[in-house]
Design a protein around this motif. Structure first.
Motif, short mmCIF file in Angstrom:
data_model
loop_
_atom_site.label_atom_id
_atom_site.label_comp_id
_atom_site.label_asym_id
_atom_site.label_seq_id
_atom_site.Cartn_x
_atom_site.Cartn_y
_atom_site.Cartn_z
N SER A 47 0.83 -1.21 0.00
CA SER A 47 0.00 0.00 0.00
C SER A 47 0.86 1.25 0.00
O SER A 47 0.51 2.26 -0.62
N GLN A 89 -6.70 0.88 -0.35
CA GLN A 89 -7.09 -0.28 0.46
C GLN A 89 -8.28 0.04 1.37
O GLN A 89 -9.23 -0.72 1.44
N ASP A 181 -6.06 -1.78 -4.77
CA ASP A 181 -5.38 -2.29 -3.58
C ASP A 181 -6.36 -3.10 -2.74
O ASP A 181 -7.24 -2.53 -2.09
N GLU A 182 -6.24 -4.39 -2.77
CA GLU A 182 -7.14 -5.32 -2.09
C GLU A 182 -8.61 -4.98 -2.31
O GLU A 182 -9.36 -4.78 -1.36
MG LIG Z 1 -1.98 -2.80 2.29
#
Ligand SMILES: [Mg+2]
Ligand SMILES: Nc1ncnc2c1ncn2[C@@H]1O[C@H](COP(=O)(O)OP(=O)(O)O)[C@@H](O)[C@H]1O
Lengths: 517, 335
Positions: A47, A89, A181-182
């Motif tokens: 991240s 994220q 991000d995720e």
């Molecule tokens: Mg992360």
């Protein structure tokens, strides 16, 4: 495969947070028309790399080249203007605004400075429909479940090309790099499929996609290439086709199989008594899928899995630090409603959290005060522990755990990590727990202290204390536990008695594949 | 025409409690109820005379303008404590420039507005770029501007300027024989403008976004810095304008004018249903908040036997009740 020029090239990236290095000398490149996975355990720096690239954090070193030109991006706005769309994220939207606004804010259609609300809603509805979603775009975002919010964040990022193009229904025009991000952490299978379909479509259009996920299956399903980070450093870049899951996990953990095998040693003492704690179908949405678990008195249950696989989440449920939204827990044979830690503490459960600095220890209090804290809390604040008894107890535990310096009046914050950990342990032991949950008790402490804490776990279990032992270090878990649980992708995928046939290799296999014969 | 996005989304009565407009409706309802009570009780004293209603706007126009400015700040999740001091300072500056320096009001007014806006800008700049709590920064502003009043003069300056007098006395006639003052008309125009800005411009939507989640607003690529600074500038400007209206209303400058008025403004905003945590509320609610506070004063005047501090007690009780309502509403929304 002929390699075109990368659309993005990051070289020698360095990022420090107040002295600690989150990224050191990381190289990363991204080609047009590829889906590129960024991999690493939690805290590896994925991240941070994304935030440095998109101007959320300033860069401390290194260069970024976008389409052949060096760029210096200092704000998310600038990143967007340069054609980089990002879903961070943490879901980064405003709950109080409508879905439509969340998708289009900053790019609202205006006529002479006046927002055209109807047009705005029409465009948003169009983008939402293209994603196969059916929802009321004028309802506040906060009224939708987390999964929908995550989808909205994706739609915003994908639809952030130029507004006129979005108008034509060509959602991604102008976006050259899409960063996710995720994004799948709270999506269900169908929604993930929908997202993958979209990602493939965009790849076809030449968009470069950076994809972060801790679900390894998803990586292998959709990605072309991957870059692995560990502890803020680059481990390597590979084509997905060239690296299988077991080897990938090894790269992520940074250990060789042989090294692990050597260290492992087992001891199993079958125990037939009633379990002290029993969980049935316990779960928490977004935290951990339903799981069954038993721990008996004197048993050490080891939990293995990658960081972020749900180990901590599982432990927090058992302690009542998070509330479950499904399943039951029995403690000592009775069903227990664990709504807050006090409910568990009252039943003899103790929890040593992985964040000892933020979640347990009061650095400005003395060792004595820190040790006595939990006992005092258990007695209630109106009945102070008598001074003589207090000093005696503190002295006993300082000696038993060999806390150094052996000075009850030392400020806890000045102790080394290992000794701080012992102070916390002493605090919990004082309450004479029947179940001790240890989350990463040996992380960040020196080798000597590590061995002492491991020894202590063994002797506690011999005294009949049940222990749940969580550690990222596989060899440690293998050595200490009677029973093993393996977690993967926020799911307890395997439970087995520890024995000669349970090797580091086999556990790694399970972590990588999720399959347990 | 749908006025505000999200207004007619859900018809279900069950969701009513979550509706962001509910607090505004509650306040409006309360106003109607209180007015009905007054009409019933003081019927024979002419409470139902249209002018009694208009006087609410005449007597509270300056408060409305200040509260509109405060609404912008509170919507971003901030607070501005300097409002009363900026108003007091504006009355002093205006009186001094007009009376002692002999400048025409037409020139003095823009100067005063500029000074107020610049003061707000500076506070916003410090709040954003040095990441200091708005509470502290505007508290400093509160002391600073109050102190500046005394630099100009320790004494009150009464205004005898004919332009000011004429403006103050001008009646804007309304159908039915009642009238408004110029100040009241200006305050309503400010309200309308604020409504437009908040709901029909990108700037306005950014204000809501920042109040909803500042970090998210930043990550969404919105110009958070500029918006936050602008919001304090707006509040400074509104305070100065409020100060000018107050000068017209009271025709003097005094270092002790409008002490604590920021608290009335904040109270009006909160009673009007805007959440102190930001991101939720309507400037129309602020109008009702001001009207309710004004009506309390009027009712107590009509009662005659009650002393004026009952206004404070009633305001306190109301504020308390509304904060409780807000609390339960946000609690509900989170689950
Ligand atoms: Mg992360
Ligand atoms: N804003 C921040 N301040 C201080 N440390 C941070 C910050 N953001 C991340 N870190 C640290 O940087 C490291 C990398 O974190 P992160 O990039 O979030 O990892 P990942 O996304 O791979 O899980 C961690 O040790 C984390 O604690």
């Amino acid at each position: 495969m002929a390699e075109p020029r990368p659309v993005l090239e990051m070289t020698g990236i360095v990022k420090e947070f107040s002295g600690t290095r989150a990224l050191s000398d990381v190289d990363f490149r991204l080609f047009p028309g590829e889906i590129h996975a960024l991999l690493g355990e939690n805290g590896a720096g994925k991240s941070t790399l994304i935030k440095v690239l998109t101007g959320v954090h300033p860069l401390d070193g290194g260069t970024v080249v976008l389409e052949g030109r060096p760029v210096r991006i200092t704000s998310p706005l600038q990143a967007q203007q340069a054609g980089i769309s990002t879903v961070y994220q943490e879901v980064n939207l405003c709950q109080n605004l409508s879905v439509a606004e969340n998708i289009l804010i900053g790019r609202e259609p205006v006529a002479a400075g006046r927002i055209r609300w109807k047009e705005l809603r029409r465009r948003a509805a169009q983008l939402v429909t293209r994603f196969g979603l059916d929802l009321d775009v004028s309802a506040p975002l906060g009224s939708h479940p987390l999964a929908v919010q995550q989808l909205v964040a994706i739609i915003r990022a994908v639809g952030s090309g130029n507004p006129a193009a979005a108008d034509e229904g060509d959602a991604a025009a102008g976006t050259r790099v899409l960063i996710l991000d995720e994004p799948t952490s709270s999506l269900d299978r169908d929604e993930v499929e929908e997202l993958f379909a979209l990602m493939r479509r965009l790849r076809q259009d030449g968009v470069a996609i950076l994809f972060v996920s801790h679900f390894l299956d998803q990586i292998y399903e959709v990605c072309d290439r991957m870059t692995v980070l560990r502890n803020g450093a680059l481990v390597g870049e590979h084509l997905v086709a060239d690296l299988d899951q077991v080897n990938l996990v090894k790269l992520m953990i940074g250990k060789d199989l042989d090294e692990l095998e050597e260290l492992s040693e087992h001891h199993t003492e079958p125990d037939t008594s009633e379990p002290f704690l029993k969980a049935e179908g316990l779960s928490r949405a977004g935290g951990i899928a339903p799981f069954d678990l038993e721990v008996r008195a004197g048993e050490v249950l080891g939990l293995a899995g990658l960081l972020g696989s749900g180990r901590t989440e599982l432990a927090r449920l058992l302690f009542g630090a998070d509330t479950s939204d499904g399943g039951k827990v029995y403690i000592g044979g009775d069903q227990a409603a664990l709504r807050e830690p006090n409910d568990a503490i009252g039943r003899g459960v103790a929890f040593l959290s992985e964040n000892r600095r933020t979640e347990g220890l009061v650095p400005d209090l003395t060792v004595r005060e820190n040790i006595i804290l939990a006992l005092q809390a258990a007695r209630g604040w109106t009945r102070p522990v008598p001074a003589s008894q207090r000093d005696e107890l503190v002295a006993k535990y300082i000696a038993a755990l060999d806390i150094r310096p052996a000075d009850p009046e030392a400020k806890t914050g000045s102790l080394s990590g290992g000794n701080q950990q012992k102070v916390l342990l002493a605090r919990w032991l004082l309450t004479q727990p029947k179940l001790l949950i240890l989350d990463e008790p040996t992380r960040g402490i020196d080798v000597g202290a590590k061995a002492e804490i491991q020894k202590l776990v063994v002797s506690l279990s011999e005294e009949g204390v049940a222990v749940v032992y969580i550690s990222a270090e596989l060899e440690e878990v293998l050595r200490l536990s009677h029973t093993m649980g393996v977690l993967r992708d926020r799911r307890l995928v395997a439970r087995m008695a520890n024995g000669p046939d349970v090797t580091a290799g086999r556990v790694l296999e399970i972590i990588a594949s999720g399959e347990h014969q | 025409m749908s006025v505000i996005d999200g207004f007619r989304t859900r018809a279900e009565g069950l969701r009513l409690l979550q509706d962001r407009r509910l607090p505004v409706l509650v306040t409006a309802g309360l106003f109607v109820l209180m007015f009905g009570f007054g009409a019933f009780r003081y019927q024979s004293y002419g409470f139902l005379d249209a002018q009694v209603f208009m006087n609410l706007f005449i007597d509270n126009g300056y408060l409305l303008v200040a509260a509109v400015g405060a609404t912008f700040v509170i919507l971003t999740g901030g607070i501005d404590l300097s409002v009363g001091s900026v108003i007091g300072f504006t009355t002093m500056l205006t009186a001094w420039l007009v009376e002692k320096q002999g400048l025409p009001l037409l020139l003095v007014a823009p100067i005063a507005l500029g000074v107020g806006a610049f003061g707000g800008y500076l506070m916003g700049y410090v709040i954003h770029h040095f990441e200091i709590e708005p509470f502290i920064v505007t508290l400093a502003g509160l002391f600073f501007f109050r102190g500046l009043c005394l630099v100009i003069s320790k004494e009150s300056i009464s205004i005898t300027d004919p332009t000011v007098d004429r403006l103050a006395q001008t009646h804007v006639p309304l159908p039915g024989g009642s009238f408004l003052s110029i100040a009241a008309v200006i305050s309503l125009a400010v309200l309308a403008l604020a409504f437009y800005v908040l709901h029909y411009t990108r700037f306005g939507r950014r204000v809501y976004a920042i109040g909803g989640n500042e970090q998210s607003a930043l990550l969404m690529g919105l110009p958070v810095a500029g918006t936050k600074i602008a919001v304090y500038t707006v509040s400074g400007f509104c305070s100065a304008l409020s100060g000018l209206l107050f000068t017209l209303y009271i025709q003097s400058g005094d270092p002790l004018h409008a002490v604590g008025l920021e608290l009335d403004a904040i109270a009006a905003v909160v009673v009007g249903g805007t959440l102190l945590t930001g991101g939720s509320g309507y400037v129309i609610g602020t109008l009702f908040g001001v009207l309710v506070l004004g009506l309390i004063k009027t009712l107590i005047q009509f009662e005659g036997t009650l002393s004026s501090w009952w206004t404070k007690i009633a305001t306190g009780v109301l504020l308390f009740a509304f904060i409780l309502i807000q609390r339960t509403m946000t609690g509900r929304r989170r689950t």
